[in-house]
Design a protein around this motif. Structure first.
Motif, PDB file in Angstrom:
ATOM      1  N   ASN A 176       0.819  -1.256   0.088  1.00 50.91           N
ATOM      2  CA  ASN A 176      -0.085  -0.059  -0.175  1.00 50.91           C
ATOM      3  C   ASN A 176       0.883   1.162   0.050  1.00 50.91           C
ATOM      4  O   ASN A 176       1.571   1.559   1.081  1.00 50.91           O
ATOM      5  N   GLN A 177       0.741   2.058  -0.893  1.00 51.59           N
ATOM      6  CA  GLN A 177       1.690   3.308  -1.298  1.00 51.59           C
ATOM      7  C   GLN A 177       1.315   4.098  -0.156  1.00 51.59           C
ATOM      8  O   GLN A 177       2.456   4.636   0.312  1.00 51.59           O
ATOM      9  N   GLU A 178       0.414   4.432   0.078  1.00 51.11           N
ATOM     10  CA  GLU A 178      -0.036   5.526   1.316  1.00 51.11           C
ATOM     11  C   GLU A 178       0.640   5.106   2.474  1.00 51.11           C
ATOM     12  O   GLU A 178       1.126   5.960   3.052  1.00 51.11           O
ATOM     13  N   THR A 179       0.528   3.643   2.824  1.00 54.95           N
ATOM     14  CA  THR A 179       0.882   3.405   4.008  1.00 54.95           C
ATOM     15  C   THR A 179       2.590   3.393   4.027  1.00 54.95           C
ATOM     16  O   THR A 179       3.218   3.970   5.323  1.00 54.95           O
ATOM     17  N   PHE A 180       3.123   2.933   2.941  1.00 53.30           N
ATOM     18  CA  PHE A 180       4.510   3.171   2.729  1.00 53.30           C
ATOM     19  C   PHE A 180       5.031   4.631   2.956  1.00 53.30           C
ATOM     20  O   PHE A 180       6.097   4.987   3.917  1.00 53.30           O
ATOM     21  N   PHE A 181       4.403   5.803   2.420  1.00 55.18           N
ATOM     22  CA  PHE A 181       4.913   6.907   2.364  1.00 55.18           C
ATOM     23  C   PHE A 181       4.638   7.359   3.696  1.00 55.18           C
ATOM     24  O   PHE A 181       5.533   8.077   4.228  1.00 55.18           O
ATOM     25  N   GLU A 182       3.674   7.109   4.374  1.00 56.60           N
ATOM     26  CA  GLU A 182       3.231   7.468   5.644  1.00 56.60           C
ATOM     27  C   GLU A 182       4.696   6.914   7.027  1.00 56.60           C
ATOM     28  O   GLU A 182       5.060   7.706   7.630  1.00 56.60           O
ATOM     29  N   ILE A 183       4.957   5.838   6.479  1.00 58.10           N
ATOM     30  CA  ILE A 183       5.866   5.285   7.653  1.00 58.10           C
ATOM     31  C   ILE A 183       7.275   6.059   6.917  1.00 58.10           C
ATOM     32  O   ILE A 183       8.084   6.366   8.034  1.00 58.10           O
ATOM     33  N   ASP A 184       7.473   6.053   6.046  1.00 54.35           N
ATOM     34  CA  ASP A 184       8.681   6.452   5.478  1.00 54.35           C
ATOM     35  C   ASP A 184       8.846   8.068   5.649  1.00 54.35           C
ATOM     36  O   ASP A 184      10.189   8.394   6.076  1.00 54.35           O
ATOM     37  N   LYS A 185       7.970   8.672   5.884  1.00 50.10           N
ATOM     38  CA  LYS A 185       8.273  10.253   6.287  1.00 50.10           C
ATOM     39  C   LYS A 185       8.869  10.119   7.478  1.00 50.10           C
ATOM     40  O   LYS A 185       9.517  11.266   7.804  1.00 50.10           O
ATOM     41  N   TYR A 186       8.460   9.549   8.523  1.00 51.91           N
ATOM     42  CA  TYR A 186       9.184   9.724   9.860  1.00 51.91           C
ATOM     43  C   TYR A 186       9.650   8.395  10.260  1.00 51.91           C
ATOM     44  O   TYR A 186       9.684   7.868  11.350  1.00 51.91           O
ATOM     45  N   PHE A 187      10.536   7.763   9.060  1.00 46.29           N
ATOM     46  CA  PHE A 187      10.845   6.439   9.595  1.00 46.29           C
ATOM     47  C   PHE A 187      11.930   6.281  10.632  1.00 46.29           C
ATOM     48  O   PHE A 187      12.855   7.099  10.759  1.00 46.29           O
ATOM     49  N   GLU A 188      11.969   5.393  11.523  1.00 45.60           N
ATOM     50  CA  GLU A 188      12.997   4.756  12.576  1.00 45.60           C
ATOM     51  C   GLU A 188      12.693   3.441  12.572  1.00 45.60           C
ATOM     52  O   GLU A 188      11.566   2.841  12.535  1.00 45.60           O
ATOM     53  N   PRO A 189      13.794   2.803  12.795  1.00 45.94           N
ATOM     54  CA  PRO A 189      13.567   1.279  13.235  1.00 45.94           C
ATOM     55  C   PRO A 189      12.932   0.810  14.374  1.00 45.94           C
ATOM     56  O   PRO A 189      13.020   1.756  15.687  1.00 45.94           O
ATOM     57  N   MET A 190      11.818  -0.167  14.468  1.00 44.03           N
ATOM     58  CA  MET A 190      10.933  -0.488  15.431  1.00 44.03           C
ATOM     59  C   MET A 190      11.266  -1.957  15.797  1.00 44.03           C
ATOM     60  O   MET A 190      10.583  -2.327  17.010  1.00 44.03           O
ATOM     61  N   PHE A 191      11.868  -2.655  15.198  1.00 43.91           N
ATOM     62  CA  PHE A 191      11.910  -4.053  15.571  1.00 43.91           C
ATOM     63  C   PHE A 191      13.540  -4.565  15.927  1.00 43.91           C
ATOM     64  O   PHE A 191      14.404  -4.087  15.355  1.00 43.91           O
ATOM     65  N   LYS A 192      13.378  -5.301  17.268  1.00 41.10           N
ATOM     66  CA  LYS A 192      14.649  -5.907  17.619  1.00 41.10           C
ATOM     67  C   LYS A 192      14.840  -7.337  16.843  1.00 41.10           C
ATOM     68  O   LYS A 192      13.920  -8.167  17.070  1.00 41.10           O
ATOM     69  N   TRP A 193      15.778  -7.446  16.285  1.00 49.26           N
ATOM     70  CA  TRP A 193      15.857  -8.848  15.603  1.00 49.26           C
ATOM     71  C   TRP A 193      16.175  -9.839  16.614  1.00 49.26           C
ATOM     72  O   TRP A 193      16.902  -9.645  17.448  1.00 49.26           O
ATOM     73  N   ILE A 194      15.672 -10.891  15.953  1.00 47.85           N
ATOM     74  CA  ILE A 194      15.911 -12.462  16.740  1.00 47.85           C
ATOM     75  C   ILE A 194      17.130 -12.931  16.592  1.00 47.85           C
ATOM     76  O   ILE A 194      17.982 -13.600  17.094  1.00 47.85           O
ATOM     77  N   SER A 195      17.238 -13.263  15.109  1.00 50.74           N
ATOM     78  CA  SER A 195      18.254 -14.276  14.361  1.00 50.74           C
ATOM     79  C   SER A 195      19.176 -13.435  13.603  1.00 50.74           C
ATOM     80  O   SER A 195      19.989 -14.031  13.074  1.00 50.74           O
TER      81      SER A 195
END
Length: 446
Positions: A322-341
């Motif tokens: 979803n392009q709108e979702t992508f642009f919304e996240i990308d605008k203020y992007f910061e990492p949110m996931f702690k990797w497991i492996s």
């Protein structure tokens, strides 16, 4: 009856069986999954006995199928997998999981004797990776289980072991021997000196050509049986056979392997520091690759997301880009996931999910994973001017992954291929005597 080539394509998760006709069209398939068992230390590992029974049952059943005439058989399997057998053909150990931890003193003893580590990694094309280096598996077995090691008649990588089950002839093969094993010296084009000093060479069968087959009689049928092939090298084979254009292949699955078949020269120390390594083509030449534990991390993270949002564990398969979702996240992007492996740059101390919809969290996850993928691709490409990017394997069907990759690598022409056939088709091609032409790539891949 239709003459066909049979291929067992064995991944860590899915075990697959395919039949291909003379034009390499898929005419039959079946899949199975096995629950893991544990080794003597309680660590999860492959159910090798269950796998053996399944491949024999499937092959025996399909030989009786009235619509097919199986004329050849080959095997494509994941790497870092060794089966040790004694003089009676008995399997001596579990098929140890390449994620099984190894004690630091094993590394220290090895590299003190055969290092320095970075120079050793450069000539073998194999950074220090624990059990992912099958040579290190053998060294570990020799010093921790000497009585077992002394009983070994021969040690076979998994593709060659499955071939051995049908032929009774033990063999080694270039792509399994040369893919991140620490066994091969790429400068001397032979086993590394340490293999002879530790007498590992005495339990490694002769190396045979990847396209060599052995005729065996089954139910009054003569079947030509190949020696098997490492899955990443197999996935590459159908491309290098049929195009002279420079390209980079990303073979996705549990591991995402970015492969550059146009490598020149040895790895540099900078390559080693960036996590690059060599795989081997069927002619013994090196191929620069970069690995990312993408599929494994993805599986762990989407399972956690499904639990967080109280949705089905398969819900992620319904999400489209979803392009709108992508642009919304990308605008203020910061990492949110702690990797497991896996490990990444700037990851938080723990996962934080501020979204109230699964789709938004999923797009965030995929952006972070794809950015890691892009970094892996750029490392593998190096200074080469590569305009074409091929994606095969499971993620070629993932709409979000493909759209994001296209966005971040807009300078490359990206094409996806038939996701289920990557390494299986290469294994069929490896033992074929078909004369290929320039139209073949489009015909069977896209």
């Amino acid at each position: 009856m239709k003459e066909v080539t049979a291929v067992f394509d064995i991944g860590r998760t899915n075990k697959k069986f395919f039949l291909f006709d003379a034009d390499f069209n898929e005419v039959y398939r079946e899949y199975i999954r096995f629950e893991e068992i544990t080794d003597e230390d309680g660590y999860p590992t492959e159910d090798l006995e269950g796998l053996e029974k399944w491949v024999k049952e499937v092959f025996d059943r399909m030989l009786d199928a009235p619509e097919f005439d199986i004329v050849s058989l080959n095997f494509s399997c994941y790497g870092a997998s060794l089966v040790h057998i004694d003089e009676n053909g008995k399997v001596l150990t579990p098929l140890y999981n390449y994620m099984k931890p190894m004690k630091e003193e094993v590394y220290d003893a090895f590299y003190e004797k055969y290092g320095p580590e970075h120079e050793f990694a450069r000539v073998t094309g194999s950074p220090r990776s624990g059990m992912l280096n099958t040579g290190m598996q053998m060294y570990w077995l020799k010093i921790t289980q000497p009585e077992t090691f002394r009983k070994i008649k021969c040690s076979l990588h998994l593709p060659q072991y499955l071939s051995y089950l049908f032929t009774g002839v033990p063999a080694s093969e270039h792509t399994s021997i040369g893919c991140h094993t620490i066994l091969w010296n790429y400068e001397k084009n032979n086993y590394h000196e340490w293999v002879f000093q530790e007498e590992i060479d005495k339990v490694l069968p002769p190396i045979v050509a990847t396209d060599k087959t052995i005729p065996k009689k089954y139910k009054d049928k003569i079947v030509q049986i190949g020696p098997g092939i490492h899955d990443s090298s197999s996935a590459l084979l159908r491309y290098v056979q049929n195009t002279t254009d420079h390209f980079l292949l990303v073979s996705t699955g549990t591991w995402s392997i970015a492969i550059n078949p146009f490598t020149q020269g040895m790895l540099t120390l900078e390559d080693i520091r960036n996590g690059s390594l060599f795989n081997m083509r069927i002619d013994g030449s090196p191929v620069k690759v970069s690995r990312l534990f993408l599929g494994n991390e993805y599986k762990l993270q989407v399972k956690a997301l499904a639990a967080h949002f109280n949705v089905s564990e398969d819900y992620h398969k319904t999400v489209r880009f979803n392009q709108e979702t992508f642009f919304e996240i990308d605008k203020y992007f910061e990492p949110m996931f702690k990797w497991i492996s896996i490990s990444g740059k700037n990851e938080p101390d723990k996962t934080k999910i501020p979204y109230d919809r699964f789709e938004h969290a999923y797009h965030q996850l995929m952006i972070e994973l794809v950015l890691l993928q892009v970094e892996s691709i750029k490392i593998t490409a190096g200074d080469n001017q590569i305009e074409k990017l091929y994606i095969d394997g499971g993620f070629s069907d993932n709409d979000v992954y493909i759209k994001l990759l296209s966005h971040y690598l807009r300078n490359m022409e990206l094409r996806t291929t038939n996701s289920s056939l990557g390494s299986a088709l290469g294994a069929a091609i490896a033992i074929s005597d078909t004369e290929f032409n320039s139209k073949f790539l489009k015909k069977i891949i896209f």
